[in-house]
Design an enzyme around this catalytic site. Sequence first.
Site, PDB file in Angstrom:
ATOM      1  N   GLU B 280      14.176 -18.225 -45.701  1.00  0.00           N
ATOM      2  CA  GLU B 280      12.715 -18.190 -45.036  1.00  0.00           C
ATOM      3  C   GLU B 280      12.188 -19.430 -46.099  1.00  0.00           C
ATOM      4  O   GLU B 280      11.544 -20.289 -45.316  1.00  0.00           O
ATOM      5  CB  GLU B 280      12.251 -16.817 -45.325  1.00  0.00           C
ATOM      6  CG  GLU B 280      11.000 -16.807 -44.283  1.00  0.00           C
ATOM      7  CD  GLU B 280      10.663 -15.227 -44.089  1.00  0.00           C
ATOM      8  OE1 GLU B 280      10.890 -14.845 -42.881  1.00  0.00           O
ATOM      9  OE2 GLU B 280       9.987 -14.741 -45.044  1.00  0.00           O
ATOM     10  N   GLU B 283      13.416 -22.693 -44.879  1.00  0.00           N
ATOM     11  CA  GLU B 283      12.755 -23.149 -43.511  1.00  0.00           C
ATOM     12  C   GLU B 283      11.295 -23.341 -43.479  1.00  0.00           C
ATOM     13  O   GLU B 283      11.064 -24.370 -42.910  1.00  0.00           O
ATOM     14  CB  GLU B 283      12.915 -21.634 -42.646  1.00  0.00           C
ATOM     15  CG  GLU B 283      12.380 -21.876 -41.080  1.00  0.00           C
ATOM     16  CD  GLU B 283      12.557 -20.609 -40.319  1.00  0.00           C
ATOM     17  OE1 GLU B 283      12.751 -19.641 -40.952  1.00  0.00           O
ATOM     18  OE2 GLU B 283      12.343 -20.620 -39.186  1.00  0.00           O
ATOM     19  N   CYS B 300      10.203 -10.077 -40.374  1.00  0.00           N
ATOM     20  CA  CYS B 300      10.934  -8.909 -41.150  1.00  0.00           C
ATOM     21  C   CYS B 300      10.455  -7.528 -40.271  1.00  0.00           C
ATOM     22  O   CYS B 300      11.294  -6.902 -40.412  1.00  0.00           O
ATOM     23  CB  CYS B 300      10.601  -8.640 -42.810  1.00  0.00           C
ATOM     24  SG  CYS B 300      10.565 -10.179 -43.716  1.00  0.00           S
ATOM     25  N   SER B 320       9.294 -17.191 -38.214  1.00  0.00           N
ATOM     26  CA  SER B 320      10.645 -17.531 -38.893  1.00  0.00           C
ATOM     27  C   SER B 320      11.730 -17.241 -38.033  1.00  0.00           C
ATOM     28  O   SER B 320      12.067 -16.130 -37.409  1.00  0.00           O
ATOM     29  CB  SER B 320      10.605 -16.940 -40.261  1.00  0.00           C
ATOM     30  OG  SER B 320      11.765 -16.771 -40.591  1.00  0.00           O
ATOM     31  N   LYS B 359      13.219   0.385 -36.993  1.00  0.00           N
ATOM     32  CA  LYS B 359      14.529  -0.103 -37.370  1.00  0.00           C
ATOM     33  C   LYS B 359      15.636   0.367 -36.414  1.00  0.00           C
ATOM     34  O   LYS B 359      16.719  -0.070 -36.283  1.00  0.00           O
ATOM     35  CB  LYS B 359      14.523   0.060 -38.723  1.00  0.00           C
ATOM     36  CG  LYS B 359      13.881  -0.749 -39.643  1.00  0.00           C
ATOM     37  CD  LYS B 359      14.334  -2.353 -39.826  1.00  0.00           C
ATOM     38  CE  LYS B 359      13.403  -3.199 -40.578  1.00  0.00           C
ATOM     39  NZ  LYS B 359      13.851  -4.471 -40.652  1.00  0.00           N
ATOM     40  N   GLU B 362      15.554  -2.133 -33.602  1.00  0.00           N
ATOM     41  CA  GLU B 362      15.936  -3.393 -34.031  1.00  0.00           C
ATOM     42  C   GLU B 362      17.526  -3.778 -33.990  1.00  0.00           C
ATOM     43  O   GLU B 362      17.839  -4.383 -33.651  1.00  0.00           O
ATOM     44  CB  GLU B 362      15.188  -3.647 -35.443  1.00  0.00           C
ATOM     45  CG  GLU B 362      15.558  -4.986 -35.889  1.00  0.00           C
ATOM     46  CD  GLU B 362      14.924  -5.331 -37.287  1.00  0.00           C
ATOM     47  OE1 GLU B 362      15.513  -4.592 -38.275  1.00  0.00           O
ATOM     48  OE2 GLU B 362      14.465  -6.363 -37.351  1.00  0.00           O
ATOM     49  N   GLU B 367      19.757  -9.999 -29.443  1.00  0.00           N
ATOM     50  CA  GLU B 367      19.551 -11.237 -29.940  1.00  0.00           C
ATOM     51  C   GLU B 367      19.770 -11.206 -31.563  1.00  0.00           C
ATOM     52  O   GLU B 367      19.995 -12.141 -32.069  1.00  0.00           O
ATOM     53  CB  GLU B 367      18.108 -11.771 -29.611  1.00  0.00           C
ATOM     54  CG  GLU B 367      16.994 -10.819 -30.064  1.00  0.00           C
ATOM     55  CD  GLU B 367      16.715  -9.868 -29.028  1.00  0.00           C
ATOM     56  OE1 GLU B 367      17.192  -8.780 -28.798  1.00  0.00           O
ATOM     57  OE2 GLU B 367      15.756 -10.146 -28.423  1.00  0.00           O
ATOM     58  N   CYS B 506       5.601  -1.905 -45.713  1.00  0.00           N
ATOM     59  CA  CYS B 506       6.800  -0.696 -45.558  1.00  0.00           C
ATOM     60  C   CYS B 506       6.483   0.618 -46.408  1.00  0.00           C
ATOM     61  O   CYS B 506       7.015   1.808 -45.959  1.00  0.00           O
ATOM     62  CB  CYS B 506       8.035  -1.182 -45.838  1.00  0.00           C
ATOM     63  SG  CYS B 506       8.308  -2.949 -44.945  1.00  0.00           S
TER      64      CYS B 506
END
Lengths: 156, 583
Positions: B280, B283, B300, B320, B359, B362, B367, B506
């Site tokens: 990241e 990037e 994230c 990102s 999650k 996710e 993708e 989190c």
Amino acid sequence: MAELIPVENLDVVKAIVAEHREVPGCLMQILQETQEKYGYLPLELQGTIADELGMPLTEVYGVATFYSQFNLTPKGKFKIGICLGTACYVRGAQPIIDKVNSILGTQVGDTTEDGKWSVDATRCIGACGLAPVLTVNEDVYGRLVLDDIAGIIEKY
Amino acid sequence: MKEVTFKINGQEMTVPEGTTILEAARQCNIDIPTLCYLKDVNEIGACRMCLVEIAGARALQAACVYPVANGIEVLTNTPNVREARRVNLELILSNHNRECTTCIRSENCELQTLATDLGVSEVPFEGEVSGTLVDDKSDSIVRDESKCILCKRCVAVCGDVQNVAVLGSVGRGFTSQVQPVFGRSLADVGCIRCGQCIVNCPVGALKEKSSIQEVWDAIADPTKTVIVETAPAVRASLGEEFGYPMGTPVTDQMAAALRRLGFDKVFDTGFGADVTIMEEGTELLGRVTNGGVLPMITSCSPGWISYIETNYPEFLPHLSTCKSPQQITGALLKSHYAETNGIDPKDMVVVSVMPCTAKKYELKREELKVDGIPDVDISITTRELARMIKEARIMFDQLPKEEFDDYYGEYTGAAVIFGATGGVMEAAVRTLADILNKKDIQAIDYEMVRGVQGIKTATVDVTPDLAVKLLVASGGSNIEKVMQQLKAGELADTHFIELMGCPGGCVNGGGQSIVPAKDKMDIDIRAERAKALYVSDAKITKYRKSHQSPAVIRIYDEYLGEPNGHKSHHLLHTTYSQKPKLV
Ligand code: SF4
Ligand code: SF4
Ligand code: SF4
Ligand code: FES
């Protein structure tokens, strides 16, 4: 009764929102007018109202389900209302409801699959002298006995 | 500030004007029962459990919404009060599916606790239970209406705190329910699966979709290599499930417990977090030097990803392209680890332990798969891990301290603080500053991005020529404010934005240990748990910067080549796309 506007046409509901949006607490008015024009309040219409007002759909839906006057499903071409006010109830409205449902294969709140009939229980409509009373759209039938029902339905 | 003086159970007290009776009572250690009350979030006076008597007033009053007035005399323990509370509680219980022995919230249920505390031993009004629906279509959230007490805490949290508003009051009277619109499943209305409704529900009406059995099955399967990775925030909350004070990091016992549960390897998501910083950070530098899309926004948090996909798809290019640390860790396990250990990735089961319910969704996203293989196979929450440890009868507090397994179990202090809002930002700045200045900078505590405020901004002079403008926000309603600013063009000179779906990040995720509303009156769980992470960062981890981690250096040397290189792009990056709100 005026022709109902098809749900695909969202211009009308948008115009209704635009007319009332500045008034605090306008949601009730908007829902009422929208239902008048479209006949019922499906997801598409409530979603449009929510978007236009910048309000969560859950809130619009909460109000639409809180008041029994709002319909979430389309009503039939002919709307049967059976009065469940005290006078009608005492004089046997429940057996009348059962009879209607058994003829049409419905339950209270339903619309028949062909879209012809819908059945609702209503509050007192002020025709207590005629109890028990049943309405089909604007027509009122009073002093009913069970044997009248099939004939009434046949007329439409 | 104006103050008011009043009496409570004969004791005189002075409090700031506007203080409710409930808050004032709490300050002098008088407990008033509550159910619908959730500090700062749901103060609606709905459940009537907090009734108190005010001398001279005719009716009992709800203490949670009644502001103290000068000279009033409050009584919290009179026969009338006790009777009224008890009747209310009995009414609530009469419309509740009371199956405590098999209920997920037993022993951490506000309703059960009240019934015990108020001495309700039978429920005289037995009647029909109005809700029967169980909605388990979502990958993350299960709703059981038979347990719902209509307190509307979830409605306020989902609407006002998270700005998602997919739960609402429907209908009226006895049949009224709290549910999504038009009888739909939570899976079909734009829920971002953050789980904030779960951790704020007083009862067992909301819970995560359990994946425990899948994990047991994988462990029992001799053909599978079962590997676990744990997210930074888990160690800050797991201890609560075993009676440790909040904010106690239990990293070492957790590693020991995971081994005893039967995982073949015990690794840490912190490894992936360090790699995330390399990817990241690179990037971001690339975008700054090559005129790429700025501000760049972190990716994230799967709750945030769902939020942008449904609400602001036009801003997706700001994200990102890095996958989340859960996925990055998994992707490297299924490629590099599998190759170096001669394991077919198809025979590997990667289990993640997460503070997060989103999650679970996710890991299923198309993708994120690499050549059709998911990076992670099963995700369990902190709570589910605690349940597994209990089921296995492991005596958690007696466990020896153990370490994670080598290499993929290594992580820096920068990775640990990912679990608190501002942590990703701080970790990234630590690495960027070192790389750009080509030295090992010692002043690396970026306090300005720490703390629980919903939105934080800072400008950091990373080099004499480059001042980076940073913004950090957490929780849906704060995210919404940031997105509005972005849309209005007000953030054009900001470089980097960290957004987390859950308030506080989190540590306060929807998969964490559930804290009763009463305790949340006195402590800020976001700050308490974050402390555990900052202590690990400052005192425990050997390295505090991602690029200094020997494991990170090795994976780039041996395998990935360079950050944002060809292999990284294949394994560790992705793009997201617009998703409809209503399906
Ligand atoms: S929600 Fe609470 S009271 Fe209800 S069954 Fe579960 S533990 Fe018992
Ligand atoms: S998981 Fe989050 S978005 Fe979904 S209903 Fe719960 S609070 Fe709302
Ligand atoms: S689901 Fe839980 S938080 Fe929501 S209204 Fe029901 S009991 Fe309250
Ligand atoms: S009414 Fe005060 S806690 Fe519910």
